[in-house]
Design a protein around this motif. Structure first.
Motif, PDB file in Angstrom:
ATOM      1  N   ALA A   1     -36.466  52.087  -3.356  1.00 53.97           N
ATOM      2  CA  ALA A   1     -35.750  51.091  -2.552  1.00 53.97           C
ATOM      3  C   ALA A   1     -35.973  49.726  -3.189  1.00 53.97           C
ATOM      4  N   VAL A   2     -35.069  48.792  -2.894  1.00 57.93           N
ATOM      5  CA  VAL A   2     -35.245  47.411  -3.370  1.00 57.93           C
ATOM      6  C   VAL A   2     -35.117  46.457  -2.187  1.00 57.93           C
ATOM      7  N   CYS A   3     -36.049  45.518  -2.110  1.00 59.10           N
ATOM      8  CA  CYS A   3     -36.060  44.541  -1.021  1.00 59.10           C
ATOM      9  C   CYS A   3     -35.986  43.141  -1.614  1.00 59.10           C
ATOM     10  N   ASP A   4     -35.108  42.310  -1.072  1.00 62.71           N
ATOM     11  CA  ASP A   4     -34.987  40.915  -1.510  1.00 62.71           C
ATOM     12  C   ASP A   4     -36.036  40.082  -0.775  1.00 62.71           C
ATOM     13  N   ARG A   5     -37.064  39.646  -1.498  1.00 61.88           N
ATOM     14  CA  ARG A   5     -38.128  38.836  -0.901  1.00 61.88           C
ATOM     15  C   ARG A   5     -38.031  37.378  -1.374  1.00 61.88           C
ATOM     16  N   SER A   6     -36.816  36.940  -1.677  1.00 65.62           N
ATOM     17  CA  SER A   6     -36.640  35.584  -2.224  1.00 65.62           C
ATOM     18  C   SER A   6     -37.025  34.492  -1.241  1.00 65.62           C
ATOM     19  N   PHE A   7     -37.035  34.806   0.063  1.00 67.70           N
ATOM     20  CA  PHE A   7     -37.409  33.788   1.066  1.00 67.70           C
ATOM     21  C   PHE A   7     -38.927  33.590   1.117  1.00 67.70           C
ATOM     22  N   TRP A   8     -39.691  34.419   0.408  1.00 66.55           N
ATOM     23  CA  TRP A   8     -41.118  34.177   0.251  1.00 66.55           C
ATOM     24  C   TRP A   8     -41.306  32.946  -0.629  1.00 66.55           C
ATOM     25  N   GLY A   9     -42.456  32.319  -0.541  1.00 66.76           N
ATOM     26  CA  GLY A   9     -42.694  31.101  -1.319  1.00 66.76           C
ATOM     27  C   GLY A   9     -43.225  31.398  -2.713  1.00 66.76           C
ATOM     28  N   ARG A  10     -42.864  30.538  -3.671  1.00 69.14           N
ATOM     29  CA  ARG A  10     -43.404  30.646  -5.031  1.00 69.14           C
ATOM     30  C   ARG A  10     -43.921  29.274  -5.463  1.00 69.14           C
ATOM     31  N   ILE A  11     -45.213  29.223  -5.764  1.00 69.69           N
ATOM     32  CA  ILE A  11     -45.860  27.972  -6.167  1.00 69.69           C
ATOM     33  C   ILE A  11     -46.380  28.140  -7.585  1.00 69.69           C
ATOM     34  N   GLN A  12     -46.011  27.187  -8.434  1.00 68.55           N
ATOM     35  CA  GLN A  12     -46.497  27.215  -9.817  1.00 68.55           C
ATOM     36  C   GLN A  12     -47.682  26.263  -9.965  1.00 68.55           C
ATOM     37  N   ASP A  71     -53.225  20.887  -2.612  1.00 73.63           N
ATOM     38  CA  ASP A  71     -53.181  19.498  -3.088  1.00 73.63           C
ATOM     39  C   ASP A  71     -54.409  18.703  -2.634  1.00 73.63           C
ATOM     40  N   ARG A  72     -54.893  19.008  -1.433  1.00 73.87           N
ATOM     41  CA  ARG A  72     -56.082  18.319  -0.894  1.00 73.87           C
ATOM     42  C   ARG A  72     -57.317  18.515  -1.773  1.00 73.87           C
ATOM     43  N   TYR A  73     -57.355  19.620  -2.496  1.00 76.16           N
ATOM     44  CA  TYR A  73     -58.543  19.949  -3.294  1.00 76.16           C
ATOM     45  C   TYR A  73     -58.403  19.559  -4.771  1.00 76.16           C
ATOM     46  N   ILE A  74     -57.306  18.899  -5.112  1.00 73.95           N
ATOM     47  CA  ILE A  74     -57.174  18.392  -6.488  1.00 73.95           C
ATOM     48  C   ILE A  74     -57.778  16.991  -6.521  1.00 73.95           C
ATOM     49  N   PHE A  75     -58.873  16.844  -7.259  1.00 75.09           N
ATOM     50  CA  PHE A  75     -59.551  15.549  -7.333  1.00 75.09           C
ATOM     51  C   PHE A  75     -59.081  14.767  -8.542  1.00 75.09           C
ATOM     52  N   PHE A  76     -59.472  13.500  -8.586  1.00 75.59           N
ATOM     53  CA  PHE A  76     -58.923  12.554  -9.556  1.00 75.59           C
ATOM     54  C   PHE A  76     -58.975  13.062 -11.001  1.00 75.59           C
ATOM     55  N   ALA A  77     -60.085  13.662 -11.387  1.00 76.49           N
ATOM     56  CA  ALA A  77     -60.240  14.077 -12.791  1.00 76.49           C
ATOM     57  C   ALA A  77     -59.638  15.457 -13.083  1.00 76.49           C
ATOM     58  N   ASP A  78     -59.198  16.181 -12.038  1.00 74.10           N
ATOM     59  CA  ASP A  78     -58.676  17.540 -12.239  1.00 74.10           C
ATOM     60  C   ASP A  78     -57.303  17.509 -12.907  1.00 74.10           C
ATOM     61  N   LYS A  79     -57.137  18.362 -13.910  1.00 70.26           N
ATOM     62  CA  LYS A  79     -55.818  18.506 -14.539  1.00 70.26           C
ATOM     63  C   LYS A  79     -55.147  19.727 -13.926  1.00 70.26           C
ATOM     64  N   VAL A  80     -54.477  19.499 -12.812  1.00 70.94           N
ATOM     65  CA  VAL A  80     -53.787  20.570 -12.083  1.00 70.94           C
ATOM     66  C   VAL A  80     -52.474  20.017 -11.562  1.00 70.94           C
ATOM     67  N   GLN A  81     -51.387  20.723 -11.824  1.00 73.08           N
ATOM     68  CA  GLN A  81     -50.060  20.336 -11.325  1.00 73.08           C
ATOM     69  C   GLN A  81     -49.520  21.440 -10.434  1.00 73.08           C
ATOM     70  N   LEU A  82     -49.179  21.099  -9.197  1.00 72.10           N
ATOM     71  CA  LEU A  82     -48.572  22.063  -8.273  1.00 72.10           C
ATOM     72  C   LEU A  82     -47.075  21.810  -8.179  1.00 72.10           C
ATOM     73  N   THR A  83     -46.277  22.866  -8.297  1.00 70.70           N
ATOM     74  CA  THR A  83     -44.826  22.731  -8.141  1.00 70.70           C
ATOM     75  C   THR A  83     -44.306  23.860  -7.274  1.00 70.70           C
ATOM     76  N   ASP A  84     -43.562  23.510  -6.247  1.00 67.97           N
ATOM     77  CA  ASP A  84     -42.902  24.516  -5.426  1.00 67.97           C
ATOM     78  C   ASP A  84     -41.625  24.949  -6.153  1.00 67.97           C
ATOM     79  N   VAL A  85     -41.614  26.183  -6.657  1.00 66.74           N
ATOM     80  CA  VAL A  85     -40.455  26.653  -7.449  1.00 66.74           C
ATOM     81  C   VAL A  85     -39.636  27.690  -6.669  1.00 66.74           C
ATOM     82  N   THR A  86     -39.802  27.690  -5.348  1.00 68.03           N
ATOM     83  CA  THR A  86     -39.135  28.698  -4.512  1.00 68.03           C
ATOM     84  C   THR A  86     -37.618  28.657  -4.673  1.00 68.03           C
TER      85      THR A  86
END
Length: 328
Positions: free
Chosen positions: A22-33, A101-116
Motif C-alpha cells: 500500500a502507499v500512503c501520502d504523508r506529505s502533511f507531516w512536517g519536514r525540518i532540515q 531554536d531555543r537550544y541554538i546558542f550564539f556560537a553554535d553553527k546550526v541552521q533550521l529550515t522548515d522544508v515541509t
C-alpha cells in the motif's frame, strides 16, 4: 481523533499493507532540515538516540523529550551529506521549530529550515514494497537496516522503514515530483491507503502519536520506545531521568493494545475490578472489531489481562511497534 467505522476500501488497503503493498501520502507531516557544521552534535544533545555514531546514508528514530524526559514527539531522522532531515508529526512541526531554536546558542553553527512546503513524503507499506523500490532504482537499499537511505533520480530519498512496524519504505521528494511519482507507484501496483486507514493501522500497530500517547504524562520508556534510546551516549536533554528509570527499573506504566468488546471513549479509565489501573489513549473500529491503545500500571500485569472500560470488556494484547523489555 477517534477513527470511525472502517469502510470496504480502507479494509482492502489495510490488507494490502499487511500482505501486499500500500502507499500512503504523508506529505502533511512536517519536514525540518538541520544544517551547518554543528548539526550532528546539536541533534545528539537534543534527543534520545545516538547521532554521532551514524554516517550519511544512515538514519534512526529518536524521541524529543523535555528536561524531565516527558515525550514531545517521535521523529525519524535521515543523515544526508550536508544536513539532517527530520520527519516530524504534523501537530508538532511548528512547536519543534521553536523548541530546537531555543537550544541554538550564539556560537553554535546550526541552521533550521522548515522544508515541509517544498517537499512531500510517501510511505510504501507491506512485504511487496521491495518490488516497487527496485523499479524506482533503489534496489540497493533492500535488506539494509531501518533508516538507511539513498538518493535516486528526481532527488527522491528512499529510506528503509514504513513508519509502522510493517515492512516498507519512506520516500521524501521535491513537491514538484509528487504527482508523477504517486501515479507511478499506483501503476506499479500499490493500493492507496487513506489517512483514516493509516490511523487505524497506527493504532493496531501501537505507533504512539502526540496528544494521545506522547504527552507530558509519559516518558519514552513507558511508551516502550526502547529502540530509540541510546543508554551510553552521554548527556542530552532528559538523559538523567531516563538513565535513572532504566537503572532502577522504575517504569510505572506501559503502553499496550486493548482488544475491546464494544465502542469506547478516548480518555476513559481502564479498570481491573474496582481499581483504576490506566487510561485509554486511542481507539479505532476495524473489520475485526474494536481496538484501543492505553497505559496500564506495570504492577497490574500485562498481556492477557482482562480489564473493563466502563461496562465494556477488554483484553490486553501485544502491539508490534513498542517493546516492554529492559535491554540487556
Amino acid at each position: 481523533m477517534p477513527a470511525s467505522t472502517i469502510d470496504g476500501k480502507d479494509a482492502i488497503a489495510i490488507q494490502a499493507a499487511r500482505e501486499g503493498v500500500a502507499v500512503c501520502d504523508r506529505s502533511f507531516w512536517g519536514r525540518i532540515q538541520v544544517a551547518d557544521d554543528d548539526r550532528i552534535r546539536f541533534l545528539h544533545n537534543q534527543s534520545t538516540n545516538d547521532f554521532q555514531s551514524r554516517k550519511p546514508g544512515q538514519g534512526c528514530d529518536t524521541v524529543m523529550v523535555t528536561s524531565t524526559a516527558r515525550t514531545i514527539d517521535l521523529v525519524s531522522a535521515y543523515i544526508l551529506d550536508d544536513a539532517v532531515l527530520l520527519l516530524v508529526s504534523p501537530n508538532r512541526r511548528e512547536f519543534l521549530m521553536q523548541w530546537l531554536d531555543r537550544y541554538i546558542f550564539f556560537a553554535d553553527k546550526v541552521q533550521l529550515t522548515d522544508v515541509t512546503e517544498e517537499t512531500a513524503t510517501f510511505s510504501l507499506i507491506g512485504p511487496d514494497s521491495d518490488a516497487i523500490v527496485e523499479k524506482l532504482g533503489a534496489g540497493a537499499i533492500i535488506g539494509q537496516p531501518d533508516g538507511n537511505h539513498l538518493l535516486v533520480d528526481g532527488g527522491v530519498i528512499v529510506a528503509v522503514g514504513s513508519g509502522l512496524a510493517l515492512p516498507g519504505y519512506t520516500l521524501i521528494l521535491p513537491a514538484i515530483e509528487k504527482q508523477k511519482l504517486w501515479q507511478q507507484i499506483l501503476e506499479f501496483g500499490a493500493v492507496e491507503l487513506s489517512d483514516h486507514a493509516w490511523e487505524t493501522l497506527r493504532i493496531l500497530q501501537g505507533r504512539p502519536t502526540p496528544d494521545a500517547e506522547l504527552t507530558d504524562d509519559y516518558n519514552p520508556l513507558e511508551v516502550g520506545l526502547w529502540q530509540t534510546i541510546s543508554f551510553n551516549k552521554g548527556c542530552y536533554i532528559g538523559q538523567e531521568t531516563i538513565a535513572r528509570l532504566n537503572t532502577y527499573k522504575g517504569v510505572k506504566q506501559n503502553l499496550w493494545g486493548i482488544r475491546l468488546s464494544a465502542p469506547v471513549e478516548i480518555g476513559s479509565a481502564i479498570a481491573l475490578g474496582d481499581e483504576k489501573i490506566g487510561k485509554l489513549t486511542s481507539y479505532t473500529e476495524t473489520s475485526d472489531g474494536y481496538f484501543g491503545l492505553g497505559y496500564i500500571r506495570t504492577k497490574a500485569g500485562g498481556m492477557g489481562l482482562k480489564v473493563k472500560i466502563g461496562e465494556v470488556e477488554g483484553e490486553i494484547v501485544d502491539i508490534p511497534f513498542v517493546s516492554h523489555e529492559y535491554p540487556q
